[in-house]
Design an enzyme around this catalytic site. Structure first.
Site, PDB file in Angstrom:
ATOM      1  N   GLU A  12      -6.140 -48.464  20.180  1.00 16.53           N
ATOM      2  CA  GLU A  12      -7.642 -48.191  19.768  1.00 16.53           C
ATOM      3  C   GLU A  12      -8.604 -48.658  21.057  1.00 16.53           C
ATOM      4  O   GLU A  12      -9.679 -49.322  21.017  1.00 16.53           O
ATOM      5  CB  GLU A  12      -7.789 -49.284  18.737  1.00 16.53           C
ATOM      6  CG  GLU A  12      -7.110 -49.028  17.287  1.00 16.53           C
ATOM      7  CD  GLU A  12      -7.405 -47.443  16.840  1.00 16.53           C
ATOM      8  OE1 GLU A  12      -8.518 -47.105  16.758  1.00 16.53           O
ATOM      9  OE2 GLU A  12      -6.469 -47.046  16.328  1.00 16.53           O
ATOM     10  N   LYS A  15      -7.787 -43.661  23.892  1.00 12.66           N
ATOM     11  CA  LYS A  15      -7.003 -42.819  24.548  1.00 12.66           C
ATOM     12  C   LYS A  15      -7.286 -41.428  23.994  1.00 12.66           C
ATOM     13  O   LYS A  15      -7.051 -40.196  24.789  1.00 12.66           O
ATOM     14  CB  LYS A  15      -5.482 -43.282  24.267  1.00 12.66           C
ATOM     15  CG  LYS A  15      -4.205 -42.608  24.875  1.00 12.66           C
ATOM     16  CD  LYS A  15      -3.080 -43.289  25.182  1.00 12.66           C
ATOM     17  CE  LYS A  15      -2.447 -43.648  23.458  1.00 12.66           C
ATOM     18  NZ  LYS A  15      -2.874 -44.512  22.779  1.00 12.66           N
ATOM     19  N   LYS A  37       0.945 -34.607  21.288  1.00  9.25           N
ATOM     20  CA  LYS A  37       1.279 -35.994  21.037  1.00  9.25           C
ATOM     21  C   LYS A  37       2.729 -36.435  20.847  1.00  9.25           C
ATOM     22  O   LYS A  37       3.401 -35.499  19.821  1.00  9.25           O
ATOM     23  CB  LYS A  37       0.386 -36.077  19.777  1.00  9.25           C
ATOM     24  CG  LYS A  37       0.596 -37.445  18.932  1.00  9.25           C
ATOM     25  CD  LYS A  37      -0.364 -38.570  19.678  1.00  9.25           C
ATOM     26  CE  LYS A  37      -0.405 -39.833  19.388  1.00  9.25           C
ATOM     27  NZ  LYS A  37      -1.134 -40.762  19.875  1.00  9.25           N
ATOM     28  N   THR A  41       1.709 -41.576  14.484  1.00 10.88           N
ATOM     29  CA  THR A  41       1.934 -42.628  13.352  1.00 10.88           C
ATOM     30  C   THR A  41       0.789 -42.794  12.456  1.00 10.88           C
ATOM     31  O   THR A  41      -0.450 -42.490  12.923  1.00 10.88           O
ATOM     32  CB  THR A  41       2.816 -43.940  13.890  1.00 10.88           C
ATOM     33  OG1 THR A  41       1.522 -44.595  14.563  1.00 10.88           O
ATOM     34  CG2 THR A  41       3.742 -43.681  14.634  1.00 10.88           C
ATOM     35  N   GLU A 109       0.132 -37.216  25.369  1.00  6.81           N
ATOM     36  CA  GLU A 109      -0.361 -38.429  24.957  1.00  6.81           C
ATOM     37  C   GLU A 109       0.447 -39.242  24.079  1.00  6.81           C
ATOM     38  O   GLU A 109       1.227 -39.013  23.283  1.00  6.81           O
ATOM     39  CB  GLU A 109      -1.517 -38.304  23.845  1.00  6.81           C
ATOM     40  CG  GLU A 109      -2.268 -39.388  23.646  1.00  6.81           C
ATOM     41  CD  GLU A 109      -3.490 -39.317  22.446  1.00  6.81           C
ATOM     42  OE1 GLU A 109      -3.832 -40.149  21.950  1.00  6.81           O
ATOM     43  OE2 GLU A 109      -3.978 -38.351  22.171  1.00  6.81           O
ATOM     44  N   GLY A 170     -12.076 -46.130  28.757  1.00  5.36           N
ATOM     45  CA  GLY A 170     -11.988 -45.171  27.499  1.00  5.36           C
ATOM     46  C   GLY A 170     -13.149 -45.466  26.580  1.00  5.36           C
ATOM     47  O   GLY A 170     -13.450 -44.530  25.929  1.00  5.36           O
ATOM     48  N   ALA A 201     -19.110 -45.304  25.243  1.00  9.75           N
ATOM     49  CA  ALA A 201     -18.882 -45.565  23.795  1.00  9.75           C
ATOM     50  C   ALA A 201     -19.430 -44.761  22.692  1.00  9.75           C
ATOM     51  O   ALA A 201     -20.662 -44.315  22.937  1.00  9.75           O
ATOM     52  CB  ALA A 201     -19.364 -47.135  23.420  1.00  9.75           C
ATOM     53  N   GLY A 202     -18.794 -44.399  21.640  1.00 11.33           N
ATOM     54  CA  GLY A 202     -19.152 -43.171  20.865  1.00 11.33           C
ATOM     55  C   GLY A 202     -19.078 -41.822  21.171  1.00 11.33           C
ATOM     56  O   GLY A 202     -19.443 -41.120  20.273  1.00 11.33           O
TER      57      GLY A 202
END
Length: 238
Positions: A12, A15, A37, A41, A109, A170, A201-202
């Site tokens: 979180e 990425k 990917k 999960t 990733e 990130g 951010a965002g």
């Protein structure tokens, strides 16, 4: 750089959005892009995965995943609990190598951090990167605590004979605190690798059109962008 492996210093931390930004910048530069990917999960069979989100934000990429497991756990644990076959590093490398014959850039990733286990034998994203001979981009947090985990990740990459391509922040906050601003100078030092970008951010909440337009401004020329690390450092210096 036909294959670039993207890992994070944890979960979180941006990425997937960073992967989308790298893909969008490459597409804007006229390159064909595939996104793989390694193991998804915490997503059901009919839900959107991370590769789907990259495609939504970045545009016309070839998006795929090797396997998905329903519980939001490390891939090896999630596979075992679901009674499903795990993903192995050689499978990641084989799929990425095939995609590299058909695309200018393949972004692989990972799930979580570099040493999250894929299978019972302890296979990791680092093992897949070694099989590919691919550099690894590290996505890091912006604030307090990031220096330790970023340095640990970079040291482990080098210990395993892998090349850290650089570090991308990130999620850069709109109002960074003192530690966050100091980290702009400290992150490339502890990683001994260049700072290659900072996503606001965002960013993942932008519309696809806005995201694709802005993505190159968040990344350095080494990632097909226009972002200037030195100008960013000077602007954010405490």
């Amino acid at each position: 750089m036909p294959v670039l492996v993207i890992t994070g210093t944890g979960t979180e931390i941006g990425k997937t959005v960073t992967t989308a930004a790298v893909a969008a910048a490459a597409l804007a530069a006229g390159r064909s892009v595939a996104v793989l990917k390694a193991a998804q999960t915490g997503v059901g069979p009919d839900e959107r995965g991370d590769a789907d989100e990259v495609a939504r934000l970045a545009g016309p990429v070839t998006a795929g995943e090797l396997a998905r497991f329903p519980e939001p756990l490390a891939p090896g644990t999630a596979a075992r609990r679901a009674g499903m076959a795990p993903v192995h590093p050689h499978e990641v490398a084989e799929r990425a190598a095939k995609l590299a014959t058909e695309h200018d850039l393949v972004l692989v990733e990972g799930a979580g951090g570099l040493l999250v286990r894929f299978d019972a034998a302890g296979g990791t994203l680092a093992d897949a990167a070694k099989l590919l001979g691919a550099p690894v981009l590290v996505v890091a947090q912006a604030g307090l605590g990031t220096l330790n985990v970023t340095e640990l990740t970079a040291r482990e990459l080098r210990r395993q004979g892998l090349e850290p391509a650089g570090v991308v922040i990130g999620s850069w906050p709109a109002a960074p605190d003192l530690a966050t601003r100091c980290n702009v100078a400290d992150l490339p030092e502890v990683a001994a690798a260049p700072l290659l970008g900072a996503l606001p951010a965002g960013a993942g909440a932008l519309s696809p059109t806005e995201f694709r337009t802005a993505a190159p401004t968040w990344l350095s020329p080494r990632l097909d962008g226009t972002w200037d690390a030195e100008a960013f450092r000077v602007r954010e210096a405490p």
